[in-house]
Motif scaffolding. Structure first.
Motif, PDB file in Angstrom:
ATOM      1  N   GLU A  59       0.851  -1.188   0.000  1.00 31.37           N
ATOM      2  CA  GLU A  59       0.000   0.000   0.000  1.00 31.37           C
ATOM      3  C   GLU A  59       0.888   1.240   0.000  1.00 31.37           C
ATOM      4  OE1 GLU A  59      -3.379  -0.178   2.811  1.00 31.37           O
ATOM      5  OE2 GLU A  59      -2.566  -2.136   3.372  1.00 31.37           O
ATOM      6  N   SER A  60       0.276   2.366  -0.254  1.00 32.24           N
ATOM      7  CA  SER A  60       1.024   3.614  -0.250  1.00 32.24           C
ATOM      8  C   SER A  60       0.175   4.713   0.356  1.00 32.24           C
ATOM      9  CB  SER A  60       1.432   4.011  -1.674  1.00 32.24           C
ATOM     10  OG  SER A  60       0.288   4.366  -2.445  1.00 32.24           O
ATOM     11  N   TYR A  61       0.865   5.722   0.857  1.00 32.19           N
ATOM     12  CA  TYR A  61       0.210   6.953   1.284  1.00 32.19           C
ATOM     13  C   TYR A  61       0.965   8.117   0.659  1.00 32.19           C
ATOM     14  CZ  TYR A  61      -2.009  10.614   3.879  1.00 32.19           C
ATOM     15  OH  TYR A  61      -2.725  11.738   4.187  1.00 32.19           O
ATOM     16  N   PRO A  62       0.281   8.943  -0.129  1.00 29.10           N
ATOM     17  CA  PRO A  62      -1.126   8.890  -0.531  1.00 29.10           C
ATOM     18  C   PRO A  62      -1.380   7.653  -1.397  1.00 29.10           C
ATOM     19  CG  PRO A  62      -0.126  11.038  -1.013  1.00 29.10           C
ATOM     20  CD  PRO A  62       0.981  10.114  -0.691  1.00 29.10           C
ATOM     21  N   GLN A  63      -2.638   7.289  -1.536  1.00 31.97           N
ATOM     22  CA  GLN A  63      -2.978   6.143  -2.350  1.00 31.97           C
ATOM     23  C   GLN A  63      -2.811   6.466  -3.826  1.00 31.97           C
ATOM     24  OE1 GLN A  63      -6.841   4.559  -1.472  1.00 31.97           O
ATOM     25  NE2 GLN A  63      -6.292   3.951   0.612  1.00 31.97           N
ATOM     26  N   LEU A  64      -2.358   5.470  -4.567  1.00 35.21           N
ATOM     27  CA  LEU A  64      -2.261   5.607  -6.015  1.00 35.21           C
ATOM     28  C   LEU A  64      -3.630   5.387  -6.657  1.00 35.21           C
ATOM     29  CD1 LEU A  64       1.007   3.573  -6.654  1.00 35.21           C
ATOM     30  CD2 LEU A  64       0.688   5.993  -7.197  1.00 35.21           C
ATOM     31  N   PRO A  65      -3.941   6.075  -7.744  1.00 37.98           N
ATOM     32  CA  PRO A  65      -5.172   5.778  -8.488  1.00 37.98           C
ATOM     33  C   PRO A  65      -5.048   4.405  -9.137  1.00 37.98           C
ATOM     34  CG  PRO A  65      -3.834   7.382  -9.671  1.00 37.98           C
ATOM     35  CD  PRO A  65      -3.173   7.174  -8.349  1.00 37.98           C
ATOM     36  N   LYS A  66      -5.730   3.407  -8.611  1.00 41.17           N
ATOM     37  CA  LYS A  66      -5.511   2.019  -9.009  1.00 41.17           C
ATOM     38  C   LYS A  66      -5.771   1.778 -10.490  1.00 41.17           C
ATOM     39  CE  LYS A  66      -6.229  -0.225  -4.525  1.00 41.17           C
ATOM     40  NZ  LYS A  66      -6.196   1.008  -3.746  1.00 41.17           N
ATOM     41  N   GLN A  67      -6.850   2.347 -11.022  1.00 39.03           N
ATOM     42  CA  GLN A  67      -7.180   2.100 -12.420  1.00 39.03           C
ATOM     43  C   GLN A  67      -6.109   2.652 -13.361  1.00 39.03           C
ATOM     44  OE1 GLN A  67      -9.606   0.206 -13.577  1.00 39.03           O
ATOM     45  NE2 GLN A  67     -10.264  -0.239 -11.488  1.00 39.03           N
ATOM     46  N   ASP A  68      -5.416   3.675 -12.931  1.00 29.95           N
ATOM     47  CA  ASP A  68      -4.378   4.279 -13.770  1.00 29.95           C
ATOM     48  C   ASP A  68      -3.012   3.646 -13.568  1.00 29.95           C
ATOM     49  OD1 ASP A  68      -6.323   6.002 -14.639  1.00 29.95           O
ATOM     50  OD2 ASP A  68      -5.667   7.696 -13.403  1.00 29.95           O
ATOM     51  N   THR A  69      -2.862   2.817 -12.548  1.00 32.53           N
ATOM     52  CA  THR A  69      -1.524   2.296 -12.232  1.00 32.53           C
ATOM     53  C   THR A  69      -1.542   0.786 -11.983  1.00 32.53           C
ATOM     54  OG1 THR A  69      -1.858   2.896  -9.891  1.00 32.53           O
ATOM     55  CG2 THR A  69      -0.727   4.506 -11.293  1.00 32.53           C
ATOM     56  N   VAL A  70      -1.768   0.360 -10.740  1.00 33.73           N
ATOM     57  CA  VAL A  70      -1.571  -1.046 -10.373  1.00 33.73           C
ATOM     58  C   VAL A  70      -2.615  -1.968 -10.976  1.00 33.73           C
ATOM     59  CG1 VAL A  70      -0.373  -0.454  -8.251  1.00 33.73           C
ATOM     60  CG2 VAL A  70      -2.846  -0.751  -8.210  1.00 33.73           C
ATOM     61  N   GLU A  71      -3.745  -1.432 -11.452  1.00 34.09           N
ATOM     62  CA  GLU A  71      -4.766  -2.258 -12.096  1.00 34.09           C
ATOM     63  C   GLU A  71      -4.937  -1.880 -13.569  1.00 34.09           C
ATOM     64  OE1 GLU A  71      -8.329  -2.070  -9.789  1.00 34.09           O
ATOM     65  OE2 GLU A  71      -7.417  -3.016  -8.027  1.00 34.09           O
ATOM     66  N   SER A  72      -3.932  -1.240 -14.119  1.00 33.19           N
ATOM     67  CA  SER A  72      -3.977  -0.840 -15.523  1.00 33.19           C
ATOM     68  C   SER A  72      -3.948  -2.063 -16.439  1.00 33.19           C
ATOM     69  CB  SER A  72      -2.784   0.066 -15.838  1.00 33.19           C
ATOM     70  OG  SER A  72      -2.556   0.146 -17.209  1.00 33.19           O
ATOM     71  N   ASN A  73      -4.785  -2.052 -17.473  1.00 32.70           N
ATOM     72  CA  ASN A  73      -4.811  -3.158 -18.434  1.00 32.70           C
ATOM     73  C   ASN A  73      -3.469  -3.297 -19.148  1.00 32.70           C
ATOM     74  OD1 ASN A  73      -7.478  -3.844 -17.874  1.00 32.70           O
ATOM     75  ND2 ASN A  73      -8.291  -2.422 -19.408  1.00 32.70           N
ATOM     76  N   LEU A  74      -2.819  -2.168 -19.434  1.00 26.80           N
ATOM     77  CA  LEU A  74      -1.532  -2.212 -20.113  1.00 26.80           C
ATOM     78  C   LEU A  74      -0.475  -2.873 -19.246  1.00 26.80           C
ATOM     79  CD1 LEU A  74       0.276  -1.495 -22.491  1.00 26.80           C
ATOM     80  CD2 LEU A  74       0.581   0.791 -21.497  1.00 26.80           C
ATOM     81  N   LEU A  75      -0.452  -2.556 -17.957  1.00 18.20           N
ATOM     82  CA  LEU A  75       0.514  -3.169 -17.054  1.00 18.20           C
ATOM     83  C   LEU A  75       0.223  -4.651 -16.878  1.00 18.20           C
ATOM     84  CD1 LEU A  75       2.913  -3.022 -15.219  1.00 18.20           C
ATOM     85  CD2 LEU A  75       1.471  -2.069 -13.413  1.00 18.20           C
TER      86      LEU A  75
END
Length: 593
Positions: free
Chosen positions: A552-568
Motif C-alpha cells: 500500500e502507499s500513502y497517498p494512495q495511487l489511483p488504481k485504475q491508472d496504475t496497479v490495475e492498468s490493463n496495459l501493465l
C-alpha cells in the motif's frame, strides 16, 4: 559484535574519512627481504633517527585511528578535519616505510605482517569512507588494498608465530575483505575467501585453546547463509552461475519526457535500518539492508579496470562531476533513541530542495485490540532495539502486557519531522498505524504488505521487488534458476513495463502531486516504478488473494491508472508467458477484487 568488528566503529556507526584536495590513494609495494635486527652498539645517527621517526608515525597513526571511535556517529561536517589528519599520517607512514625499508628491516625488525597491518588499516579507512559517502570508488580502493595484502602474503608468516592475537588480526582481515567483496558482488572470490578463512579458523582453534571458536564458526555460518540468500540463480550455457548487479545502471530508469512537469527534489540522505529478528545477516548488515544499500547506488565507474590493478596509483579515466549516490546511514538494530538521533541529525543537515528516505525493516507490533480507541499508538508499528535481556538470541519481554510497547515506532512519532520534503519507504510486518493521519506535508510512504505470505529469513519479498524485480517475479513463480539469455530477455520486457508505468504516473489526472514531486530524482523514480510493478504483480498472482497481502502507499495511487492498468497487466502476462508460468496469474479483468 562478531570478532572482526573491533576497529574504530561503535555499534551502528558508519564512519569514513576525507581529506579535501588530497588524493586518497596509497601504493602497496612488495617489501624487500627480511634481514633481522642489527646488533651494533654504534648505530649511525641517521639510521637511529629513521627508526625514531617511524615509531613516531606508527604511534601517531594508531592514536588517530583509535580516536575515530570518539567522533559523532552522525552528521556530515564534524568528522572531516580529524579524518584528514588521520589520512595525512597514514600517507606519511606508508611512504616512509617504502623509502626506508632496508633500514627498518635491519634496525627495527620490521615484519611483513606489520606492513600488512598498516595496509589493512588503510583498507578499513577506505571502506568506512565508502560507507560515509556512498561513493563506490572508495569501495574499490578498499578492495585494492585487501587484494594486495592477500596477493603479497603479508600475513603469511603470522601462523608461524606463537601469538594468537596476530592470528586474530589475520582472521579479521579476511572477514573485512569478504564484506567488501560482497558489496562488489564478487561472489566467486567470496567463496574462495570463505574457504581460506575456514582453514585459518580450523588451524587457529587447533593451535590455541581459544574462547572465541564458536564466534568464528558463527561468522562462517553467517557468510555462508548470506551467499545463498538470493532465491534465484542466473546460469550461463555451461551451467555456471552468472553474477548480476542491481545497482542503478545507464538506461536502467525511464528518462523524463520533454515538457514533463515534475519536482526538482534530489535524494540526498537515506537511513537504512535493519531490525528484523532471525534474518540472514553478515557483520552488521542484514540481507534487506544489503539489498536496499545497492538499490540506492549507481554502478561504479571503470570497475573492471580498477579491479585488474590492485594497489596502483592509476587514476580513473572518468570522474563524476557531482556526487553520484545519496549519502546513507546504516543502522543495525538501533535503539529508539539512536534512531531519533540519526533522524534529527539528518534533517538538520539536509540541503535545500533535498529528500530524506527512511528505510525501516523491522518486526511488527500488533494493535492492542482494545475496543476503545485511545490514539494512533493503538494501531501498532514496528519495533526498535531495546537493550533488554536476551536468552538464546530472543529478547525477554518483561513489561506489563497492559502497557503499550515503548520501543515501538509509530507514524505518530514521525509527524514532527514531516516539515521538510521526506520520502519514507516503510517496510514492516505490520503498518496499520500509518493510516490514521491526514498528512498535509509533502510525504510519500510505501508500505509492505501487513501480513505478507513470505516470512523468509532470506529477506523481505517486498524489498526484493525494490532491489531486483525480475528476481522477485521468478521467486513468486516458484522458479529457482533461469538461463542468462532468458534473464536478459526478461530485463528487456521489464524496461518496457517501466517506461509505461512512468507514463501512467505522470499522465494520470487523479494522481497525488506528492508522487510527481519525488519523480524527478532517478533513485526515487525507480523505487516508485518498482513499487507499482510489485503491487500489480501480487494483485494478479493467484496465491496473493487477500488485500492485506498487497503493498500500500500513502497517498494512495489511483488504481485504475496504475496497479490495475490493463496495459501493465498485459506486460505481466507477457513476462509470465515467456517464463511459461502464465497459469499462476489471473488473465483478463480483476472483477474479483
Amino acid at each position: 559484535q562478531v570478532p572482526f568488528q573491533q576497529d574504530f566503529q561503535k555499534p551502528n556507526s558508519r564512519i569514513g574519512f576525507h581529506k579535501s584536495g588530497s588524493k586518497l590513494r596509497f601504493l602497496p609495494r612488495a617489501p624487500g627481504a627480511m634481514t633481522g635486527v642489527g646488533t651494533e652498539d654504534d648505530i649511525p645517527l641517521g639510521e637511529r633517527k629513521t627508526v625514531t621517526d617511524f615509531c613516531y608515525l606508527l604511534d601517531k597513526s594508531k592514536q588517530l585511528f583509535n580516536g575515530l571511535r570518539d567522533l559523532p556517529q552522525y552528521g556530515h561536517k564534524q568528522w572531516q578535519s580529524y579524518f584528514g589528519r588521520t589520512f595525512d599520517v597514514y600517507t606519511k607512514l606508508w611512504k616512509f616505510q617504502q623509502q626506508h625499508r632496508q633500514v627498518l628491516d635491519n634496525r627495527y625488525g620490521l615484519k611483513r605482517w606489520q606492513i600488512g597491518e598498516v595496509a589493512s588499516k588503510i583498507g578499513q579507512l577506505y571502506y568506512h569512507y565508502y560507507l560515509r559517502t556512498s561513493e563506490t570508488s572508495y569501495l574499490n580502493e578498499a578492495f585494492s588494498f585487501y587484494s594486495a595484502i592477500r596477493q603479497r602474503s603479508y600475513y603469511y608468516q603470522v601462523n608461524k608465530e606463537d601469538r594468537p592475537e596476530l592470528v586474530v588480526k589475520k582472521l579479521r582481515y579476511y572477514a573485512r575483505y569478504i564484506v567488501v567483496c560482497l558489496l562488489l558482488n564478487k561472489m566467486d572470490l567470496v567463496k574462495v575467501l570463505v574457504k581460506e578463512l575456514s582453514e585459518e579458523i580450523e588451524d587457529y582453534t587447533q593451535r590455541f585453546n581459544t574462547e572465541d571458536q564458536l564466534e568464528w564458526n558463527l561468522v562462517l555460518q553467517e557468510v555462508a547463509a548470506f551467499i545463498e540468500a538470493d532465491p534465484v540463480m542466473v546460469l550461463n550455457d555451461d551451467n555456471a552461475v552468472v553474477i548480476t548487479s542491481n545497482r542503478l545502471s545507464e538506461g536502467g530508469v525511464p528518462q523524463l519526457e520533454q515538457g514533463m512537469v515534475v519536482g526538482q527534489l534530489t535524494l540526498a540522505d537515506a537511513l537504512i535500518i535493519g531490525n528484523c529478528n532471525n534474518q540472514v545477516k553478515f557483520s552488521e548488515l542484514t540481507i534487506d539492508m544489503f539489498r536496499m544499500l545497492q538499490a540506492l547506488e549507481r554502478e561504479p565507474v571503470n570497475l573492471a579496470t580498477q579491479m585488474n590493478k590492485p594497489g596502483t596509483l592509476q587514476e580513473p579515466s572518468e570522474k563524476p562531476a557531482k556526487r553520484e549516490n545519496p549519502h546513507k546511514y546504516l543502522l543495525y538494530k538501533p535503539t529508539f533513541s539512536q534512531l531519533y538521533t540519526f533522524l534529527s541529525a539528518s534533517f538538520k543537515e539536509l540541503p535545500a530542495n533535498s529528500v530524506l528516505l527512511v528505510y525501516l525493516s523491522a518486526t511488527g507490533v500488533f494493535p492492542t485490540g482494545h475496543s476503545d480507541y485511545e490514539g494512533p499508538y493503538d494501531f501498532g508499528g514496528v519495533l526498535t532495539n531495546s537493550n533488554r535481556d536476551v536468552v538464546n538470541g530472543e529478547t525477554v519481554q518483561k513489561r506489563n502486557q497492559a502497557q503499550k510497547e515503548m520501543h515501538c515506532v509509530s507514524f505518530a512519532d514521525k509527524v514532527v519531522f514531516l516539515i521538510l520534503p521526506l520520502c519514507v519507504p516503510h517496510f514492516a510486518a505490520l503498518s496499520t498505524s500509518w493510516h490514521v493521519f491526514d498528512v498535509k506535508f509533502l510525504c510519500v510512504i510505501l508500505l509492505s504488505p501487513r501480513f505478507p505470505p513470505d516470512q523468509s529469513q532470506r529477506g523481505s519479498l517486498f524489498t526484493l521487488f525494490l532491489y531486483s524485480p525480475l528476481m522477485a517475479f521468478l521467486y513468486v513463480c516458484g522458479l529457482s534458476s533461469l538461463r542468462q539469455g532468458m534473464w536478459e530477455k526478461g530485463q528487456e520486457l521489464l524496461r518496457k513495463a517501466y517506461r509505461d508505468i512512468g507514463q501512467m504516473l505522470t499522465r494520470s489526472r487523479a494522481i497525488d502531486q506528492a508522487f510527481l514531486q519525488f519523480y524527478g530524482d532517478e533513485f526515487l523514480r525507480l523505487l516508485l516504478i518498482r513499487f507499482v510493478f510489485c503491487s500489480a504483480t501480487l494483485r494478479m498472482h493467484k496465491l496473493f488473494r487477500e488485500s492485506r497481502s498487497f503493498p500500500e502507499s500513502y497517498p494512495q495511487l489511483p488504481k485504475q491508472d496504475t496497479v490495475e492498468s490493463n496495459l501493465l497487466q498485459k506486460h505481466i502476462l507477457e513476462l509470465a508467458a515467456m517464463l511459461d508460468v502464465q497459469g499462476l496469474f489471473y488473465d483478463g479483468t480483476l472483477d474479483s477484487y
